[in-house]
Scaffold this active site. Structure first.
Site, PDB file in Angstrom:
ATOM      1  N   ILE A 465       0.814  -1.223   0.000  1.00  0.00           N
ATOM      2  CA  ILE A 465       0.000   0.000   0.000  1.00  0.00           C
ATOM      3  C   ILE A 465       0.840   1.262   0.000  1.00  0.00           C
ATOM      4  CG2 ILE A 465      -2.008  -1.046   1.097  1.00  0.00           C
ATOM      5  CD1 ILE A 465      -1.022   0.058   3.766  1.00  0.00           C
ATOM      6  N   GLY A 468       8.353   4.163   1.191  1.00  0.00           N
ATOM      7  CA  GLY A 468       9.009   5.351   1.711  1.00  0.00           C
ATOM      8  C   GLY A 468      10.503   5.160   1.770  1.00  0.00           C
ATOM      9  N   GLY A 469      11.199   6.099   2.416  1.00  0.00           N
ATOM     10  CA  GLY A 469      12.649   6.014   2.479  1.00  0.00           C
ATOM     11  C   GLY A 469      13.124   4.784   3.215  1.00  0.00           C
ATOM     12  N   VAL A 473       5.500  -0.693   2.474  1.00  0.00           N
ATOM     13  CA  VAL A 473       4.431  -0.818   3.466  1.00  0.00           C
ATOM     14  C   VAL A 473       3.361  -1.763   2.921  1.00  0.00           C
ATOM     15  CG1 VAL A 473       2.758   0.391   4.911  1.00  0.00           C
ATOM     16  CG2 VAL A 473       4.893   1.533   4.230  1.00  0.00           C
ATOM     17  N   ASP A 586      10.010  15.849  10.600  1.00  0.00           N
ATOM     18  CA  ASP A 586       9.581  15.598   9.224  1.00  0.00           C
ATOM     19  C   ASP A 586       8.063  15.721   9.107  1.00  0.00           C
ATOM     20  OD1 ASP A 586      10.051  15.099   6.546  1.00  0.00           O
ATOM     21  OD2 ASP A 586       9.926  12.932   6.761  1.00  0.00           O
TER      22      ASP A 586
END
Length: 800
Positions: A465, A468-469, A473, A586
């Protein structure tokens, strides 16, 4: 107890042996010049040899240095109008393979040809199957379908690192009760400089696009290694922004080298015909953008080809290259180290992560700061997907699982092998003790890898789904029925680089805090090389998705305010309510998640800093996401909770305007959201910034107070910004104004009423355009990988 003297002796011995091996292998590979390969070209299901584009495909029924498993059959087409190479096929009813003897380690080009013809016994277009090597899935649930009027085969191209110590096997695995097939196979060594110089990863690459920009389609006959180059016109976002340019002049191939990440091209990299045509800008365009549909959330290598056939003299054209809104590189008509001739072809590689939108946008635009020539050009473009899905290979009769330790032992010798085993155990014990000490007290949160694998259906790509870094996921369901989001560290980031610190920080932070507006950590897995985080599942995704990234209905002003209030509540708890105080570091719209009731929860604490917040943290490297970074933090490297406040101010503008903080597809003055809002305010055009779905639905007083709150958050001097508690109070008041007001004719137009109250500070240019931030420290969804990282990700092995 370990003996330090013995360990040192082992280190010296191991190092000397490895140096000798590496020196020998390097000299061996460098001494060989590349020649177009003769093998392997296989005509599947036939005993005939067929010529295609100058390559002789040998029938697999003839004895050769390749073989296939016996659980297969051959079928023939009755259609004699198609190429004779595609009139036969080999069909597999169970997992089977082709085996090739490899004599030289390196990067191999593998092409699979599929032509789904119909015969009396089968219709090949109905087959559903996987194709893999012993480690990675190349094609997943593949079915070959072509236009009924087309006589063109489907050709899938891959770059694989293959070791000469093993036989190379291509496995074909039918799905369920279906079957697999293939018409032809190519396996041959690629040129040594075909992938970036320092590539040492085993991850395979899949060619997704290969485009001759500004020129005609090029057939394999025009390419030294028999590739097809398609036209670029169908990928242009605005056909009126560009025109074709052609110059049939000889190219300069007499210089060698690499400078500033640009690499000189050869005729093996791309044909001269690619560099002799280009797309250039038309008079009324501000940029040229190409849009490509790609696999969702996958990483891709983009290779862009340049050759200045446009300029009459050096350095007259200077332009910028962008991908998905990120400034990648400034391109001079010819990079100065190559300034021996204008028509010197070169290329540039970088990595891009596709988003949920499944698009990669590549743009070029003039850099008017460095030139008066309003032009830009591109000659060619390639996109290759980085494949990371592991394969599932059954225990076939002739297939034995490879024991890595035994392979190492056989190569290096028995004595050295024993030393290495001892060294690895010693090193592993030390590293495990050191790297995991920070999270050892959180053993109650541990979840076994077996449980996580079961929850995600063995990390089924259909369950993915996001990315990211840190990693990918997946949606999952634990054995007790709890829905979870599983974040699995990318293999290349494990135990090194940013992966381990983010993993440990996330566990340490989330294990000691619990709040309704912070995403909860369910558990984690730290087995072997695996680093996995398990969170509560957030049904509605990210705030960004609901503002401008999807087709879901736009949220009302009340819903947006409630989400802002929830997010501010979570951040205020981090700053003042959590043990010792925490700076998120962040804050952005993709790190604000929404549950099924649209309750906002702050997520992603991998960059967080803990400690008393009455003092500033001095950071040696600025980290965060471009477009949200506190300008004071960028200049001074002093990190405070007010840096989170600034980033949250940018989020407030996203909520109001319904657009990204940075959008490179817009005209230059609109690229940076905060700068654009300032410009509109100065010109009395504030109504232009409001999300069109909100116009006429916001009470003027509520809007005015919201804008004032954003203004205070975005002050350049952090001492002039409010605390998050003060921001929370302002947002609560903004919601009360909206709820108690009577919307309608009694009020003036909301945007007009608010204009005079909107007094944003003088916001400076952010690093999105004039970059001063180390791009290696940007977050993954903004600048996924730097050029230096590509070199560590792409080189599979030296070739000739």
């Amino acid at each position: 107890m370990e003996n330090p003297h013995n360990c040192r002796t082992l280190h010296i011995l191991l190092f000397s042996q490895l140096v000798l091996l590496l020196q020998f292998s390097s000299l061996h590979f460098l001494s060989l010049a590349y020649e177009l390969q003769e093998k392997y070209f296989v005509n599947c299901g036939s005993d005939a040899t067929v010529d295609l584009n100058g390559r002789n495909f040998t029938g697999d029924l003839k004895p050769d240095s390749f073989s296939f498993s016996k659980e297969s059959e051959t079928i023939k087409s009755t259609n004699l109008t198609i190429s004779s190479l595609y009139q036969t096929a080999r069909v597999f009813s169970q997992q089977s393979y082709y085996k090739f003897e490899i004599t030289e380690t390196g990067t191999y080009l593998v092409r699979l040809h599929f032509f789904p013809f119909s015969s009396a016994s089968s219709n090949l277009s109905t087959g559903i199957f996987n194709v893999s090597d012993s480690r990675f899935t190349l094609l997943n649930n593949f079915t070959a379908k072509i236009n009924s009027t087309s006589n063109s085969a489907i050709i899938k191209e891959f770059f694989l690192g293959i070791n000469s110590t093993d036989s190379f096997k291509l496995y074909f695995t039918p799905q369920a009760s279906s079957f697999a097939f293939v018409n032809a196979i190519e396996v041959f060594l690629a040129p040594s400089n075909f992938t970036p110089e320092n590539h040492n990863s085993n991850l395979p690459l899949h060619t997704t696009y290969r485009v001759n920009v500004g020129g005609p389609e090029l057939s394999p006959d025009n390419d030294t290694i028999r590739r097809n180059w398609e036209k670029d016109d169908i990928y242009l976002s605005d056909p009126n922004s560009a025109k074709n340019f052609q110059k049939n002049t000889p190219l300069s191939h007499n210089i060698e080298g690499q400078a500033d990440d640009f690499v000189l091209s050869t005729n093996f990299i791309a044909p001269d015909l690619v560099y002799q045509t280009a797309k250039v800008m038309t008079g009324n365009s501000s940029n040229i953008t190409w849009s490509f549909s790609v696999s969702r959330n996958a990483r891709h290598i983009v290779r862009v080809h340049f050759c200045d056939i446009v300029s009459d003299s050096f350095y007259t054209i200077v332009f910028d290259l962008y991908s998905n809104g990120n400034l990648r590189k400034q391109i001079v008509g010819l990079d100065s180290p190559f300034a021996k001739a204008l028509v010197t072809p070169f290329y540039y590689d970088f990595v891009v992560n596709a988003t949920e939108s499944k698009l990669i946008n590549i743009s070029i635009a003039p850099n008017l700061k460095n030139t008066t020539e309003k032009n830009a050009f591109l000659n060619g473009l390639e996109i290759l997907e980085i494949l990371e899905g592991t394969s599932l290979i059954y225990n076939l009769e002739e297939s034995k699982k490879v024991n890595v330790a035994l392979v190492v032992g056989s190569v290096l010798g028995g004595g050295l092998f024993l030393f290495i085993i001892g060294f690895m155990l010693c090193l592993r014990h030390r590293k495990a003790k050191k790297s995991r000490g920070g999270i050892s007290h959180n053993l109650g949160l541990k979840i076994s890898f077996a449980q996580i694998r079961s929850a995600t259906n063995n990390f089924d790509p259909k369950m993915q789904i996001g990315v990211g870094g840190f990693g990918y996921v997946y949606k999952g369901t634990l054995s007790n029925g709890t829905k979870v989001a599983v974040k699995r560290c990318k293999q290349e980031g494990q135990r090194s680089g940013q992966g381990l610190p983010e993993f440990e920080t996330e566990i340490i932070v989330l294990s000691k805090i619990r709040h309704r507006h912070l995403v909860s950590l369910i558990g984690y897995c730290d087995e072997g090389s695996e680093m996995i985080l398990v969170y509560e599942f957030m049904e509605k995704g990210t705030l960004r998705d609901h503002l401008y990234e999807s087709d879901v209905p736009r949220m009302s002003w009340k819903q947006r305010l409630e989400i802002c209030i929830g997010s501010a509540t979570g951040l205020d708890y981090l700053h003042k309510g959590a043990a010792g105080g925490i700076i998120h570091r962040d804050v952005k719209s993709t790190n604000i998640l929404l549950d099924e009731n649209l309750v906002a929860k702050v997520a992603d604490f991998g960059l967080s800093r803990s400690g008393p917040l009455d003092e500033t943290h001095v950071s040696t490297v600025v980290k965060g996401t471009i477009g949200y970074l506190d300008p004071e933090y960028m200049m001074s490297q002093q990190l405070t909770e007010k840096s989170d406040v600034y980033s949250f101010g940018v989020v407030l503008l996203e909520v109001l305007c319904g657009r990204p903080a940075i959008d490179i597809t817009l005209p230059r003055e609109k690229v940076n959201l905060a700068e654009w809002v300032v410009l509109c305010k100065k010109e009395g055009l504030l109504e232009e910034v409001i999300d069109v779905s909100l116009k006429g639905h916001i009470d003027p007083s509520s809007l005015r107070h919201f804008i004032e709150t954003a203004e205070k958050c975005l002050q350049h001097d952090s001492s002039d910004r409010p605390t998050m508690a003060e921001v929370l109070w302002d947002l609560d008041y903004t919601l009360k104004l909206h709820q108690t007001a009577r919307l309608g004719e009694a009020h003036e137009d909301s945007t007009t009423s608010a204009s005079s109250a909107f007094l944003l500070p003088n916001i400076r240019h952010f690093a999105s355009l004039d970059s001063t931030v180390n791009r290696a420290d940007m977050r993954d969804d903004e600048m996924e990988s730097t050029e230096s990282e590509i070199f560590s990700q792409l080189r599979i092995g030296e070739a000739r």
